[in-house]
Design a protein around this motif. Structure first.
Motif, mmCIF file in Angstrom:
data_model
loop_
_atom_site.group_PDB
_atom_site.id
_atom_site.type_symbol
_atom_site.label_atom_id
_atom_site.label_comp_id
_atom_site.label_asym_id
_atom_site.label_seq_id
_atom_site.Cartn_x
_atom_site.Cartn_y
_atom_site.Cartn_z
ATOM 1 N N ASP A 12 5.161 -8.517 -11.168
ATOM 2 C CA ASP A 12 4.327 -9.631 -10.734
ATOM 3 C C ASP A 12 2.928 -9.416 -11.300
ATOM 4 O O ASP A 12 2.447 -8.287 -11.324
ATOM 5 C CB ASP A 12 4.277 -9.695 -9.204
ATOM 6 N N ASP A 13 2.298 -10.490 -11.756
ATOM 7 C CA ASP A 13 0.959 -10.364 -12.330
ATOM 8 C C ASP A 13 -0.137 -10.322 -11.262
ATOM 9 O O ASP A 13 -1.305 -10.120 -11.586
ATOM 10 C CB ASP A 13 0.676 -11.491 -13.336
ATOM 11 N N ASP A 14 0.222 -10.444 -9.993
ATOM 12 C CA ASP A 14 -0.736 -10.329 -8.891
ATOM 13 C C ASP A 14 -0.648 -8.907 -8.327
ATOM 14 O O ASP A 14 0.358 -8.557 -7.701
ATOM 15 C CB ASP A 14 -0.413 -11.364 -7.819
ATOM 16 N N PRO A 15 -1.684 -8.088 -8.519
ATOM 17 C CA PRO A 15 -1.635 -6.704 -8.032
ATOM 18 C C PRO A 15 -1.419 -6.603 -6.524
ATOM 19 O O PRO A 15 -0.752 -5.682 -6.059
ATOM 20 C CB PRO A 15 -3.006 -6.128 -8.423
ATOM 21 N N GLY A 16 -1.947 -7.558 -5.761
ATOM 22 C CA GLY A 16 -1.755 -7.542 -4.318
ATOM 23 C C GLY A 16 -0.299 -7.738 -3.931
ATOM 24 O O GLY A 16 0.209 -7.089 -3.014
ATOM 25 N N VAL A 17 0.383 -8.618 -4.639
ATOM 26 C CA VAL A 17 1.812 -8.844 -4.384
ATOM 27 C C VAL A 17 2.591 -7.578 -4.738
ATOM 28 O O VAL A 17 3.468 -7.149 -3.987
ATOM 29 C CB VAL A 17 2.337 -10.061 -5.183
ATOM 30 N N CYS A 18 2.256 -6.965 -5.868
ATOM 31 C CA CYS A 18 2.935 -5.724 -6.262
ATOM 32 C C CYS A 18 2.767 -4.643 -5.200
ATOM 33 O O CYS A 18 3.734 -3.985 -4.816
ATOM 34 C CB CYS A 18 2.404 -5.222 -7.606
ATOM 35 N N ARG A 19 1.534 -4.458 -4.738
ATOM 36 C CA ARG A 19 1.274 -3.423 -3.719
ATOM 37 C C ARG A 19 2.054 -3.706 -2.439
ATOM 38 O O ARG A 19 2.677 -2.814 -1.872
ATOM 39 C CB ARG A 19 -0.215 -3.337 -3.404
ATOM 40 N N ALA A 20 2.018 -4.956 -1.985
ATOM 41 C CA ALA A 20 2.695 -5.307 -0.738
ATOM 42 C C ALA A 20 4.205 -5.120 -0.843
ATOM 43 O O ALA A 20 4.832 -4.546 0.052
ATOM 44 C CB ALA A 20 2.359 -6.746 -0.349
ATOM 45 N N LEU A 21 4.790 -5.588 -1.942
ATOM 46 C CA LEU A 21 6.248 -5.447 -2.099
ATOM 47 C C LEU A 21 6.655 -3.994 -2.303
ATOM 48 O O LEU A 21 7.706 -3.567 -1.814
ATOM 49 C CB LEU A 21 6.741 -6.322 -3.243
ATOM 50 N N ALA A 22 5.842 -3.223 -3.009
ATOM 51 C CA ALA A 22 6.148 -1.798 -3.183
ATOM 52 C C ALA A 22 6.126 -1.092 -1.829
ATOM 53 O O ALA A 22 7.003 -0.272 -1.528
ATOM 54 C CB ALA A 22 5.155 -1.155 -4.150
ATOM 55 N N ARG A 23 5.140 -1.413 -1.009
ATOM 56 C CA ARG A 23 5.046 -0.817 0.328
ATOM 57 C C ARG A 23 6.275 -1.198 1.157
ATOM 58 O O ARG A 23 6.875 -0.345 1.831
ATOM 59 C CB ARG A 23 3.753 -1.282 0.992
ATOM 60 N N LEU A 24 6.680 -2.462 1.092
ATOM 61 C CA LEU A 24 7.868 -2.901 1.833
ATOM 62 C C LEU A 24 9.125 -2.192 1.335
ATOM 63 O O LEU A 24 9.952 -1.742 2.137
ATOM 64 C CB LEU A 24 8.048 -4.416 1.703
#
Length: 123
Positions: A12-24
């Motif tokens: 995903d090109d949105d770093p916030g989405v990447c961080r959130a999904l990685a955490r999940l």
């Protein structure tokens, strides 16, 4: 002997989405790797390197778009289960992605319970 954890690649090109999904994904017992583009994912798949078991792939990426990334993964023999995600659902997108080989197509945001259903839980 410890077994390797299953790997989820998050594109995903949105770093916030990447961080959130990685955490999940990690909270569900997976390892997670994030990529800002389809090209970054493909270049990160070195021969003999770790291959993802699951791919969470944003549909609308700069450069290679979701269906193009799916096709490139399949040409390389990557059999990972691919879930396409989008914040902008347009007519025909679901059919295009599923026809290209995605296992599922979902809209963002993705809740933890939904992610657990989509990618399962590691063995």
């Amino acid at each position: 002997m410890e077994t390797a954890r299953r790997l989820v690649a998050i594109v995903d090109d949105d770093p916030g989405v990447c961080r959130a999904l990685a955490r999940l994904a990690r909270s569900l017992g997976f390892d997670a790797a994030t990529y800002p583009s389809g090209e970054a994912l493909l270049s990160g798949l070195a021969p003999g390197g770790a291959r993802p078991d699951e791919v969470l792939l944003d549909l609308h990426l700069p450069g290679l778009r979701g269906p193009d990334v799916i096709a490139a993964l399949r040409r390389r023999g990557i059999g990972a289960r691919i879930v396409v995600m989008t914040g902008l659902d347009r007519p025909g997108s679901r059919e295009l992605c599923l026809g290209a080989g995605a296992a599922a197509y979902v809209t963002k945001p993705i809740r933890r319970d939904d992610l657990a259903t989509l990618i399962g839980r590691p063995d």
